[in-house]
Design a protein around this motif. Sequence first.
Motif, PDB file in Angstrom:
ATOM      1  N   ILE A 526      13.734 -28.568 -40.753  1.00 27.24           N
ATOM      2  CA  ILE A 526      13.023 -28.355 -39.690  1.00 27.24           C
ATOM      3  C   ILE A 526      11.751 -29.249 -39.321  1.00 27.24           C
ATOM      4  CG2 ILE A 526      13.471 -27.423 -37.243  1.00 27.24           C
ATOM      5  CD1 ILE A 526      15.696 -25.411 -39.090  1.00 27.24           C
ATOM      6  N   ALA A 527      10.753 -28.134 -39.992  1.00 34.51           N
ATOM      7  CA  ALA A 527       9.454 -28.657 -39.858  1.00 34.51           C
ATOM      8  C   ALA A 527       9.128 -30.227 -40.265  1.00 34.51           C
ATOM      9  CB  ALA A 527       8.596 -27.857 -41.003  1.00 34.51           C
ATOM     10  N   HIS A 528      10.194 -30.869 -40.602  1.00 32.84           N
ATOM     11  CA  HIS A 528      10.060 -32.940 -41.166  1.00 32.84           C
ATOM     12  C   HIS A 528      10.624 -32.977 -39.856  1.00 32.84           C
ATOM     13  CE1 HIS A 528      10.261 -36.695 -42.500  1.00 32.84           C
ATOM     14  NE2 HIS A 528       9.103 -35.865 -43.333  1.00 32.84           N
ATOM     15  N   PRO A 533       9.023 -35.864 -33.974  1.00 37.12           N
ATOM     16  CA  PRO A 533       8.212 -36.648 -32.774  1.00 37.12           C
ATOM     17  C   PRO A 533       6.660 -35.918 -32.204  1.00 37.12           C
ATOM     18  CG  PRO A 533       9.284 -34.040 -32.464  1.00 37.12           C
ATOM     19  CD  PRO A 533       9.566 -35.177 -33.879  1.00 37.12           C
ATOM     20  N   LEU A 534       6.477 -34.972 -32.852  1.00 35.55           N
ATOM     21  CA  LEU A 534       4.806 -34.313 -32.808  1.00 35.55           C
ATOM     22  C   LEU A 534       4.113 -36.136 -33.472  1.00 35.55           C
ATOM     23  CD1 LEU A 534       4.551 -31.163 -34.215  1.00 35.55           C
ATOM     24  CD2 LEU A 534       4.366 -31.737 -31.731  1.00 35.55           C
ATOM     25  N   SER A 564       6.649 -41.479 -22.867  1.00 37.62           N
ATOM     26  CA  SER A 564       7.415 -42.052 -24.190  1.00 37.62           C
ATOM     27  C   SER A 564       6.406 -40.059 -24.764  1.00 37.62           C
ATOM     28  CB  SER A 564       7.105 -42.859 -25.239  1.00 37.62           C
ATOM     29  OG  SER A 564       7.680 -44.480 -24.347  1.00 37.62           O
ATOM     30  N   SER A 565       5.880 -39.989 -24.890  1.00 33.31           N
ATOM     31  CA  SER A 565       5.038 -39.363 -25.101  1.00 33.31           C
ATOM     32  C   SER A 565       5.683 -37.787 -24.870  1.00 33.31           C
ATOM     33  CB  SER A 565       3.530 -38.724 -25.552  1.00 33.31           C
ATOM     34  OG  SER A 565       3.013 -38.442 -24.579  1.00 33.31           O
ATOM     35  N   MET A 566       6.069 -37.770 -23.646  1.00 39.20           N
ATOM     36  CA  MET A 566       6.636 -36.342 -22.920  1.00 39.20           C
ATOM     37  C   MET A 566       7.785 -36.253 -23.029  1.00 39.20           C
ATOM     38  SD  MET A 566       5.112 -36.542 -18.540  1.00 39.20           S
ATOM     39  CE  MET A 566       7.751 -35.730 -18.459  1.00 39.20           C
ATOM     40  N   THR A 567       8.711 -37.122 -23.757  1.00 39.29           N
ATOM     41  CA  THR A 567       9.521 -37.602 -24.055  1.00 39.29           C
ATOM     42  C   THR A 567      10.351 -37.171 -25.119  1.00 39.29           C
ATOM     43  OG1 THR A 567      10.587 -39.808 -22.887  1.00 39.29           O
ATOM     44  CG2 THR A 567      12.329 -39.161 -24.447  1.00 39.29           C
ATOM     45  N   GLN A 568       8.770 -37.372 -26.818  1.00 37.42           N
ATOM     46  CA  GLN A 568       9.172 -37.012 -27.676  1.00 37.42           C
ATOM     47  C   GLN A 568       8.769 -35.408 -27.740  1.00 37.42           C
ATOM     48  OE1 GLN A 568       9.743 -38.218 -30.611  1.00 37.42           O
ATOM     49  NE2 GLN A 568      10.262 -39.312 -29.280  1.00 37.42           N
ATOM     50  N   ALA A 569       7.938 -35.054 -26.526  1.00 36.25           N
ATOM     51  CA  ALA A 569       7.428 -33.261 -26.637  1.00 36.25           C
ATOM     52  C   ALA A 569       8.676 -33.063 -26.161  1.00 36.25           C
ATOM     53  CB  ALA A 569       6.217 -33.207 -25.111  1.00 36.25           C
ATOM     54  N   GLU A 570       9.896 -32.902 -25.319  1.00 35.97           N
ATOM     55  CA  GLU A 570      10.246 -31.889 -24.807  1.00 35.97           C
ATOM     56  C   GLU A 570      11.377 -32.481 -26.007  1.00 35.97           C
ATOM     57  OE1 GLU A 570      11.862 -34.697 -21.817  1.00 35.97           O
ATOM     58  OE2 GLU A 570      10.715 -33.664 -20.487  1.00 35.97           O
ATOM     59  N   ALA A 572      10.780 -32.457 -28.957  1.00 36.18           N
ATOM     60  CA  ALA A 572      10.386 -31.052 -30.154  1.00 36.18           C
ATOM     61  C   ALA A 572      10.301 -29.640 -29.730  1.00 36.18           C
ATOM     62  CB  ALA A 572       8.638 -31.690 -30.026  1.00 36.18           C
ATOM     63  N   GLY A 573      10.464 -29.736 -28.215  1.00 40.30           N
ATOM     64  CA  GLY A 573      10.458 -28.501 -27.554  1.00 40.30           C
ATOM     65  C   GLY A 573      11.868 -27.923 -27.423  1.00 40.30           C
ATOM     66  N   GLN A 574      13.315 -28.679 -27.765  1.00 44.39           N
ATOM     67  CA  GLN A 574      14.501 -29.114 -27.639  1.00 44.39           C
ATOM     68  C   GLN A 574      14.471 -28.115 -28.870  1.00 44.39           C
ATOM     69  OE1 GLN A 574      16.655 -32.899 -26.801  1.00 44.39           O
ATOM     70  NE2 GLN A 574      16.498 -31.944 -24.260  1.00 44.39           N
ATOM     71  N   ILE A 575      14.202 -28.700 -29.893  1.00 43.16           N
ATOM     72  CA  ILE A 575      14.316 -28.996 -31.683  1.00 43.16           C
ATOM     73  C   ILE A 575      14.178 -27.351 -31.289  1.00 43.16           C
ATOM     74  CG2 ILE A 575      13.646 -28.187 -33.719  1.00 43.16           C
ATOM     75  CD1 ILE A 575      13.385 -32.163 -33.337  1.00 43.16           C
ATOM     76  N   ILE A 576      12.451 -26.469 -30.925  1.00 47.98           N
ATOM     77  CA  ILE A 576      11.960 -24.929 -31.284  1.00 47.98           C
ATOM     78  C   ILE A 576      13.036 -24.213 -31.009  1.00 47.98           C
ATOM     79  CG2 ILE A 576       9.997 -23.649 -30.719  1.00 47.98           C
ATOM     80  CD1 ILE A 576       8.343 -26.618 -31.410  1.00 47.98           C
ATOM     81  N   GLN A 577      13.517 -24.828 -29.449  1.00 43.26           N
ATOM     82  CA  GLN A 577      13.896 -23.481 -28.280  1.00 43.26           C
ATOM     83  C   GLN A 577      15.523 -23.526 -28.977  1.00 43.26           C
ATOM     84  OE1 GLN A 577      14.553 -25.779 -24.665  1.00 43.26           O
ATOM     85  NE2 GLN A 577      15.520 -23.587 -23.911  1.00 43.26           N
ATOM     86  N   ARG A 578      16.192 -24.938 -29.253  1.00 38.97           N
ATOM     87  CA  ARG A 578      17.678 -24.451 -30.430  1.00 38.97           C
ATOM     88  C   ARG A 578      16.937 -22.695 -31.669  1.00 38.97           C
ATOM     89  NH1 ARG A 578      18.949 -29.749 -31.118  1.00 38.97           N
ATOM     90  NH2 ARG A 578      19.154 -29.823 -29.134  1.00 38.97           N
TER      91      ARG A 578
END
Length: 753
Positions: A526-528, A533-534, A564-570, A572-578
């Motif tokens: 998961i960290a990977h 995205p980061l 594009s960076s916003m999309t990647q941030a979202e 990453a956010g989704q991954i963390i949220q899940r």
Amino acid sequence: MRAHLALLRELPARRWLLVLLLWLALGGALALFGHTLVLERHREGFEQTARQIKQELESRLKVGETLLFGLSEMLGYHPGLSVDRFYNYALEASRRYPFIYTMSYLPRVGANERAAFEQSLPLTDPSAPYIKDHPMAIANDWRNRRGWVPAPPRALYYPWLIAAPALAKEDDALTGFDMLNDRLFGPVLQKAFRSGETEVTTPFVMMNGETALGYARAIYHTTPPPEEPEQRTQQASGAVVLMVRVNGLLEQHYPPSSRISVSLSLYGDAPTPLEKTLYQGTPSANPSSLEVLLLPRLSMRLPVDVPYFPYELVIEEQVPEGVIQPSILLAALAFSGLLAYLSAVVMAQNIRTHRHHEDAVDDLYRERGHAMVTLQAINDAVLTVDTQMRVRYLNPMAVKLLGVEPEQTVGRPVYQTMQLRYEFARQAVADPIVLCLQRGQAVDLAENCVLAPPDRETLLIEGSVSPLFDRSGELFGAVMAFRNTAPLRQRMLEALEASEKRLRQHEVELARVARLNTMGEMASGIAHELNQPLSAIVSYCQAALSLLGDDDPPKEMVVKALHSSMTQAERAGQIIQRLRAFVTKSQQQWVPVDLNLSVGNVLSLAEYDLRTSQIHVRTHLAPGLPLVFADTIQIEQVILNLLRNAIDAVQTRSDWGELTLETSLVQDKVCLSVRDNGCGLPDEVLDHLFDPFFTTKQHGMGLGLTICHSIVESFGGRLFARNRLEGGAEFRIELPRLSPGHFAQQAASERTI
Ligand code: ADP
């Protein structure tokens, strides 16, 4: 013996005193009894002696009579018998028979013969007249010469003539004493003349102070004497008198040491003073009662069988002290001691038995108290009946359940008080009380047994009827114990629901722990996954910064880089949220779930692991798949678990692995199948697949499939596993498709919980 001592130790002091008294009393009584036997033997000896004394006396009396008879006959035949012959006869008799004092001859002297008679006699005392009287007749005054008086002229005299053996000199005064005129001898002589037999005087005191008896017998010259008493008196020519010492008559030669006293008594009278006492010792003057008891004075009165002898023989003996035998006392004390000991043992045994009895009664009362309190306090109804099926006892709960008054119920037939019915009974059910009384065994009430008290609601009851036996094992009744099952069932339901709730909470908790565990195992992947995205964000931002560093930065490109960076941030956010949602502690929440979406979410979580494991994943997601009613996180947990097991199974193979996830709708069921081409499920694994803690992996916990199974079942679905024909395993979830009924069901379950 030790048991005896232990027993005797229980005897209280008062009883010991009683035993002591018993010992002494019994010993005394026995000793007295023994002494009485000895006394009896002694008495027999005494009686024998007395009879011998009597025989002796009788024979002596007869000797006196015979002597006198002989003398009178002699003088009758030979009127001129010489004085010497008379003396010799008397001396010989007195020598042989010491009781003879003296014999004398009394010639008949008429008034006209008096002078001649007086002259014919030798003059011994010139001052004394020859024929004389002693009117004073005082016993001890015979030797007082002044007491003698000349006999006045009388028609007839019988003067004392010869005394042989001779009397003492002082007693010579008797010569010439007219015996016919004597107060004592006169009547006896008269009697002797008339009867012609030997007559005896009463005892009298002689001149020498001795007590004597006088025998008198008339002398006749004719044989036989005249018939008529008057003629006999007329024709008597004289008389002979024999005086015998009473002491001599009663003198005994045996037994020399006895303490026997012998006396004579006129029939029925008290003993006369003519007592011959042979005491060797002096009897106690004032004997105590004990002395009288132990050493009594024996006494016998024996009639003397001599017709002219008007006396009975009184023989007495003071029992000597030697009769008391200490050995009897010792034996009596020893024997009574044994009896007292035995009685002490019996007493102690009685006391022990009594105490045991008391203890038993106390126990019985205690037990009874316990039983009564228990019966009063318990929530079960208890009712006892006798063999006639009459009520004997009801406890308060029985009174309450039956709704009756105990006073009106006890003694009446049980079925007037209680009606038992059977719900849904197809056939007649045997009466449990009758059955119990018949069999003498406990009988359970039927499961559908209901109590129908009059005017009250029926109650479903459970319980049993048990027989009551007395000590001899005879049946004397039965006791029915029953309870209303409604409150019990209510409590059981509540307990069941509470435990189900707790179980569900535990399952939820367990599932979360399992998820945490899974996340721990997937952490690096998961960290990977987050790293991508980061890194992209960093690259986009660097690109945007370098573009902005230009003199004329291309605005559109900067905006695009930032987007594009916003999309990647979202992303990453989704991954963390899940991830957060997956591990957050939350209650089970039933919501409509799209299984295709859940599959996508899970694949994105496991994307790194799949990629690094070089596994090729195929998905066949059925379009327009109906929703299911479940908890999203738990469904995803199940899919992730199956996916990870498949990855593990596939990794055992060296070549490329293949995974297929397929959703479908089969009838009303929404299905998800996870297939792999891994090692498959050997039979021993297949049999225990869903058992807790069953694992074939080195670091496995064996809980994954157990949790999956219970999660799927909690949503009303099923989880299967099988081997694929082409190799590998297939796991299949079937869940009911969402329907309106699900919402109603959920609302109801929330209310219940
Ligand atoms: P764990 O994964 O910790 O062993 P599980 O309950 O998830 O616990 O799995 C129990 C066992 O079932 C595994 O150890 C494995 O032997 C077997 N198993 C599960 N999934 C598969 C599969 N796809 N292929 C082969 N064996 C499997």
